[in-house]
Design a protein around this motif. Structure first.
Motif, PDB file in Angstrom:
ATOM      1  N   LEU A 163      12.754  46.745 -24.724  1.00  0.00           N
ATOM      2  CA  LEU A 163      12.433  45.834 -23.485  1.00  0.00           C
ATOM      3  C   LEU A 163      12.867  44.450 -24.236  1.00  0.00           C
ATOM      4  O   LEU A 163      12.273  43.945 -24.901  1.00  0.00           O
ATOM      5  N   ARG A 164      14.451  43.476 -23.346  1.00  0.00           N
ATOM      6  CA  ARG A 164      15.245  42.636 -23.907  1.00  0.00           C
ATOM      7  C   ARG A 164      16.548  42.213 -22.352  1.00  0.00           C
ATOM      8  O   ARG A 164      16.088  42.733 -22.171  1.00  0.00           O
ATOM      9  N   GLY A 165      16.292  41.437 -23.138  1.00  0.00           N
ATOM     10  CA  GLY A 165      17.023  39.861 -22.212  1.00  0.00           C
ATOM     11  C   GLY A 165      17.424  39.163 -22.568  1.00  0.00           C
ATOM     12  O   GLY A 165      17.045  38.530 -23.303  1.00  0.00           O
ATOM     13  N   VAL A 166      17.946  38.100 -21.764  1.00  0.00           N
ATOM     14  CA  VAL A 166      17.461  36.586 -22.256  1.00  0.00           C
ATOM     15  C   VAL A 166      17.145  35.537 -21.431  1.00  0.00           C
ATOM     16  O   VAL A 166      17.622  35.927 -20.080  1.00  0.00           O
ATOM     17  N   VAL A 167      16.649  34.471 -21.304  1.00  0.00           N
ATOM     18  CA  VAL A 167      15.975  33.739 -20.963  1.00  0.00           C
ATOM     19  C   VAL A 167      17.331  31.968 -20.560  1.00  0.00           C
ATOM     20  O   VAL A 167      17.484  31.502 -21.643  1.00  0.00           O
ATOM     21  N   ILE A 190       9.206  35.455 -28.315  1.00  0.00           N
ATOM     22  CA  ILE A 190       9.740  34.533 -28.103  1.00  0.00           C
ATOM     23  C   ILE A 190      11.491  33.918 -28.061  1.00  0.00           C
ATOM     24  O   ILE A 190      11.399  34.961 -28.894  1.00  0.00           O
ATOM     25  N   THR A 191      11.997  33.285 -27.928  1.00  0.00           N
ATOM     26  CA  THR A 191      13.166  33.954 -27.837  1.00  0.00           C
ATOM     27  C   THR A 191      14.305  32.886 -29.085  1.00  0.00           C
ATOM     28  O   THR A 191      13.532  32.195 -29.550  1.00  0.00           O
ATOM     29  N   ASP A 192      15.280  33.759 -29.464  1.00  0.00           N
ATOM     30  CA  ASP A 192      15.507  33.083 -30.910  1.00  0.00           C
ATOM     31  C   ASP A 192      16.384  32.275 -30.070  1.00  0.00           C
ATOM     32  O   ASP A 192      16.973  31.156 -28.956  1.00  0.00           O
ATOM     33  N   THR A 193      17.514  31.953 -31.509  1.00  0.00           N
ATOM     34  CA  THR A 193      18.351  30.628 -30.907  1.00  0.00           C
ATOM     35  C   THR A 193      20.337  31.121 -29.976  1.00  0.00           C
ATOM     36  O   THR A 193      20.519  30.700 -29.239  1.00  0.00           O
ATOM     37  N   ASP A 194      19.918  32.213 -29.196  1.00  0.00           N
ATOM     38  CA  ASP A 194      20.766  32.488 -28.281  1.00  0.00           C
ATOM     39  C   ASP A 194      20.034  32.601 -27.121  1.00  0.00           C
ATOM     40  O   ASP A 194      20.646  33.494 -26.096  1.00  0.00           O
ATOM     41  N   GLY A 195      18.375  32.055 -26.989  1.00  0.00           N
ATOM     42  CA  GLY A 195      17.520  32.551 -25.429  1.00  0.00           C
ATOM     43  C   GLY A 195      17.406  34.417 -25.898  1.00  0.00           C
ATOM     44  O   GLY A 195      16.945  34.715 -24.512  1.00  0.00           O
ATOM     45  N   LYS A 196      17.865  35.068 -26.993  1.00  0.00           N
ATOM     46  CA  LYS A 196      17.496  36.231 -26.416  1.00  0.00           C
ATOM     47  C   LYS A 196      15.873  36.920 -26.433  1.00  0.00           C
ATOM     48  O   LYS A 196      15.293  36.267 -27.336  1.00  0.00           O
ATOM     49  N   TYR A 197      14.873  37.770 -26.316  1.00  0.00           N
ATOM     50  CA  TYR A 197      13.756  38.448 -26.753  1.00  0.00           C
ATOM     51  C   TYR A 197      14.422  39.804 -26.864  1.00  0.00           C
ATOM     52  O   TYR A 197      15.104  41.033 -26.435  1.00  0.00           O
ATOM     53  N   TYR A 198      13.279  40.737 -27.811  1.00  0.00           N
ATOM     54  CA  TYR A 198      13.390  41.865 -27.781  1.00  0.00           C
ATOM     55  C   TYR A 198      11.902  42.349 -28.408  1.00  0.00           C
ATOM     56  O   TYR A 198      11.025  41.910 -28.749  1.00  0.00           O
ATOM     57  N   ILE A 199      11.432  43.527 -27.318  1.00  0.00           N
ATOM     58  CA  ILE A 199       9.963  43.983 -27.185  1.00  0.00           C
ATOM     59  C   ILE A 199      10.453  45.534 -27.496  1.00  0.00           C
ATOM     60  O   ILE A 199      10.718  45.758 -26.697  1.00  0.00           O
TER      61      ILE A 199
END
Length: 949
Positions: A24-28, A51-60
């Motif tokens: 489950l991934r995406g951008v905030v 928490i989101t990374d330096t590009d605002g992305k998250y990955y679960i």
């Protein structure tokens, strides 16, 4: 067998279990600006989170099933959503909103998806970083529906943009809510904004009448550039770029975001230089930007300053096709006879420069050679700093008030040829050209100016370089309020006040070896004895004064699936022209005698009649007591009890027109309906009554155009959008009717006094209609496919006769024209774009695009047509661009390596053309042989390395 089965169960069970896992991934991101948010928290399951990374992305990594996600970020409203994970890879993006309105929402006129009923495209900072490649901002927007941008002559900063067939004179460009279009002619000079990519938060291109509340000239659209501020994520970047033809650029940028005690600082600086793809179109420029924000209670104060002092050489004039490429001309059917009359110099050819040896004389008169230099006659130099002070006041939870005071003081100009005869009379502006190289022969002019001989006994320069100086002084106040009446209605409005002075004059720039030059353009001095040196004003000197006062109001409605708005504006535009080189006006007993007296002239007036006397005209004067008899040839005139006036009299003043005032107004309305969570439709309509441009009100002789009238624009647009997790689709259809469309150059008709005066043709009308498709598909997380199809049909619809009349309404002159059904030129009416972006592995991407342009007609003056006839149609062409990059991620910082290749296939194509160019063509056959053109630039590359945290 049992042992084997047990072995497989023990060792394969973890693998089978892992295989059941899904991602489950995406951008905030920020819902308003689209900026990604670093460190946003995503909770799922039993308060487990990432928490989101330096590009605002998250990955679960999760098991298949249903999850309740909670997303939060400091300063934003939290968002919750149930997400069903039924396949191996699920994408779910989040757009967070702020609990209070931001400055961007109050004054930025930012359109919102599924809410604002206009067609728009938002360009994120990531896209700018990947695709701009140190070009002017408009050049990366060619992938936007309805947009046609070119580099024109190829000079750095000389690009222009056209949206839906409307030039950038008729597009509104805003920087942080402040309009930046030139107040005289509406143009935008992109060389003044080259470093903005370092601090840009978002660029939004709104097509059509746009969502702006202000009374702006947004006939074709609006470009909104929003910079980073107190709401931005903190970080800093150092970037080095290297490109084709000796280009390099070094940039730094940093923003603190919101710090302790309510402070925030954003700053940037950049330096660039290069040789240019076109011959001798070198560039050199600096850029600085500083923005300081401070929150004090319910106020947010912002002080910003920016500027880009620069200079660059240009290729100013289009040439015949064969001058650039003989073989290409033959393919277009241009005859050998025409081709052989011209030399061919190559696609990079630039006729605006040459070589010069500035030799000097020694103590004994001997000639001392200097290093040979390259010299451009078309050099642009300008510095247009802009400063603003803003106050955003949150009066209460529903009422906001924003006030901006700003100033823009620009200084600079562009150089060109200039020559004069021994009597001080302007005699032309051309230098000799070497037929072998096509370059300017500066040496012959320099040698003549340096030598003392019978033809030049006074060391006077005959041919020089003159600068056309265009300084301006612009001050404005923009006051906007926003009142949320209730949860359904919002009312906003305010004032837009501006005052502008454009100062224009010729200036001696380079005497090319001589000590002085002569010019008779100033009618208030003795042309025979006035010696002009470097920095002196020559040729022309005038001011354009503009006053602007606008009031705007907008009511917005939002409930359930509906959102709508109604916008009303009105504005007063006042113009006045002052000319310091024309003969002076005389004001006697409240009577104004325009341009009555110059140097060596006398003006006699007895209260009723008047006569003029000029020593230079060789008139004779005879005095008989109080009677003056002036004899000119066979004409005799006498005035009794007349008083003499000269240009030194107290009654004399600088020649000036009266103020000319126009009232304009705008009505716009639109509605959006969200059919469901994925589909929405919208409609907008508009009616604009737009004041004519300054140049269509007064000519260069301080004479008012006959019959200047407002331009009238009527527009309607419909749209449909589909937005899912993997697909976005936007369909738009538009129709724009433009009445009283202004000409770029005036026509002259005879008025009631028998004089030829400039006139507008108020019956020139055009119809622009078209369809736009923008499609995006993300079949996999790592793959993005985008497609643009834009079809337009833009035609002139007018024909008839333009009249001039006397005070009684009697016709004094007329002109016939007929352009009915003729295509509007200067931009491609059909555009197709395909692009792919593939993230091969995490942080490694490659992207490419193919953009195709067709149905592009050369620029045409419709008033020149007596019979309807299309101008020459440019050959179709397509361009391929590729980009690639990799991000190295370390603990506290990241390193980005990016590369771009523009026009990968090195296509030869014509980007701009003028139909039947009388300066370059010997025929007027509406064909390739009659046109002058600019060829587009060939293959170029750009590589950058950026370190940021």
């Amino acid at each position: 067998m049992k042992k084997s089965l047990l072995f497989y169960l023990v060792f394969l069970l973890p693998v089978l279990t892992f295989a059941q896992k899904a991602s489950l991934r995406g951008v905030v991101s920020d819902a308003n600006s689209g900026e990604t948010l670093i460190g946003a928290t995503i909770l799922y399951g039993d308060n487990t989170g990432v928490i989101t990374d330096t590009d605002g992305k998250y990955y679960i990594k999760v098991d298949k099933g249903t999850y309740h996600l909670k997303v939060s970020y400091v300063g934003y409203l939290p968002q919750e959503m149930d997400v069903v994970v039924q396949k191996n890879d699920v994408i779910q993006d989040f757009q967070l909103k702020t609990p209070t309105l931001t400055e961007v929402e109050i004054i930025g006129d930012i359109a919102k998806t599924r809410e604002t009923p206009v067609a728009f495209t938002s360009v994120s900072p990531l896209k700018i970083q990947e695709e701009l490649a140190s070009r002017d901002i408009p050049m990366m927007l060619n992938k936007t529906p309805g947009v046609y941008a070119t580099q024109q002559g190829g000079g750095d900063g000389d690009s222009r943009i056209n949206i839906r067939g409307f030039s950038q004179r008729n597009l509104a460009v805003m920087l942080d809510g402040i309009p930046v279009n030139d107040m005289e002619n509406g143009w935008v000079y992109w060389s003044n904004w080259f470093g903005l990519d370092m601090v840009t938060r978002t660029i939004q291109v709104q097509r059509g009448l746009s969502a702006s509340k202000l009374a702006l000239p947004a006939v074709g659209g609006l470009m909104n550039i929003i910079t980073k501020g107190i709401d931005a994520k903190p970080g800093a970047t150092i970037k080095q770029e290297v490109g084709s033809d000796g280009f390099y650029r070094t940039s730094i940028g940093a923003t603190t975001g919101l710090m302790k005690h309510g402070w925030g600082v954003t700053l940037a600086a950049s330096y660039k230089q290069g040789n240019g793809w076109v011959d001798n179109t070198w560039t050199k420029g600096w850029f600085f930007f500083l923005r300081v924000d401070k929150r004090i209670g319910n106020h947010t104060l912002t002080l910003s300053a920016m500027g880009a002092p620069q200079e660059h050489a240009q290729r100013s004039y289009k040439k015949a096709i064969a001058v650039y490429d003989r073989d290409y001309a033959k393919k277009l059917g241009i005859s050998d006879q025409v081709i052989h009359e011209d030399s061919t110099y190559g696609l990079r050819y630039n006729s605006d420069w040459g070589y010069l040896n500035r030799w000097t004389r020694g103590a004994n008169g001997e000639k001392i050679d200097a290093n040979t230099e390259s010299l451009s006659r078309a050099k642009n130099y300008f510095f247009k700093p802009q400063m603003s002070l803003r106050d955003l006041w949150k009066i209460n939870s529903n009422l906001y008030w924003s006030n901006i005071v700003y100033s823009s003081v620009g200084n600079g100009g562009g150089t060109t040829n200039f020559s004069s005869s021994n009597q001080g009379e302007p005699s032309g502006s051309t230098f000799a050209t070497d037929p072998k190289t096509g370059l300017i022969n500066y040496q012959s002019a320099y040698d003549f100016n340096m030598n003392l001989n019978d033809n030049n006994p006074t060391h006077r320069s005959e041919k020089i370089l003159r600068s056309s100086v265009n300084n301006h002084y612009w001050y404005g106040l923009l006051s906007t309020f926003n009142w949320e009446i209730n949860q359904n209605f919002t009312f906003s409005g305010g004032l837009d006040l501006r005052t502008y002075k454009g100062q224009h004059y010729g200036e001696v720039y380079d005497l090319l070896g001589g000590d002085f030059m002569r010019d008779n353009s100033n009618k208030n001095v003795n042309a025979y004895t006035s010696n002009y040196t470097v920095g002196d004003k020559i040729y022309y000197y005038n001011d354009a004064l503009v006053r602007w006062g606008g009031v705007f109001a907008q009511l917005e409605f939002k409930k359930d699936k509906w959102s709508a708005f109604v916008n009303l504006t009105t504005a007063l535009s006042a113009y006045k022209r002052v000319d310091y080189f024309k003969k002076k006006d005389l004001v006697i007993d409240d009577n104004v005698f325009a341009q009555a007296v110059g140097f060596g002239e006398s003006f006699y007036y007895n209260g009723v009649d008047h006569i003029k006397y000029s020593e230079q005209d060789g008139d004779s004067r005879f005095f008989f007591g109080d009677t003056i008899l002036v004899i000119r040839g066979h004409d005799t005139a006498s005035i009794v009890n007349a008083k003499e006036y000269t240009n030194a009299s107290p009654e004399a003043r600088v020649a000036a027109t009266k103020w000319k005032v126009f009232t304009g107004y705008t009505f716009k309305a639109g509605a959006n309906y969200n059919i469901d969570k994925r589909n929405n439709i919208f409609l907008n309509i508009g009616y604009l009554s737009k004041a004519p441009r300054f140049q269509n009100v007064f000519d260069n002789a301080n004479i008012e155009y006959l019959n200047p009238k407002n331009e009238i624009v009527k527009a309607v647009e419909v749209g449909y959008s589909l937005n899912t997790k993997n697909i976005s689709l936007n369909l738009n259809g538009y129709l724009t009717i433009w009445n009283n469309r202004p000409l770029e150059t005036p026509i002259y008709l005879t008025d009631q006094s028998g004089e030829k005066v400039p006139a507008n043709i108020n019956g020139i009308d055009a119809l622009h209609k078209g369809l736009e498709i923008q499609f995006g598909w993300k079949p996999f997380t790592s793959l993005q496919w985008d497609q643009v199809v834009s079809w337009g049909d833009w035609r002139w619809t007018s024909g008839g006769r333009a009249y001039s009349t006397d005070d009684a309404g009697n016709i004094t002159d007329s002109i016939d024209f007929n352009a009915k059904g003729v295509h509007v030129g200067d931009a491609a009416q059909v555009q197709i774009m395909e692009s792919l972006r593939w993230e091969i592995i995490n942080s490694l991407y490659v992207s490419g695009s193919i953009t195709y342009f067709t149905k592009n007609y050369s620029q045409l003056d419709p008033a020149s047509l007596k019979v309807p006839r299309d101008s020459w149609k440019l050959p179709d062409y397509f361009l391929v661009d590729v980009n690639a990059g990799y991000r190295f991620i370390f603990k506290k910082f990241k390193l980005d390596l990016r590369a771009s290749v523009l026009n990968l296939l090195d296509r030869v194509y014509i980007s701009d053309a003028q139909n039947n160019d009388s300066y370059e063509s010997k025929t007027s056959n509406f064909d390739a042989a009659s046109a002058s053109v600019f060829f587009g630039m060939g293959r170029r590359y750009n590589v950058s390395l950026a370190i940021s945290y």
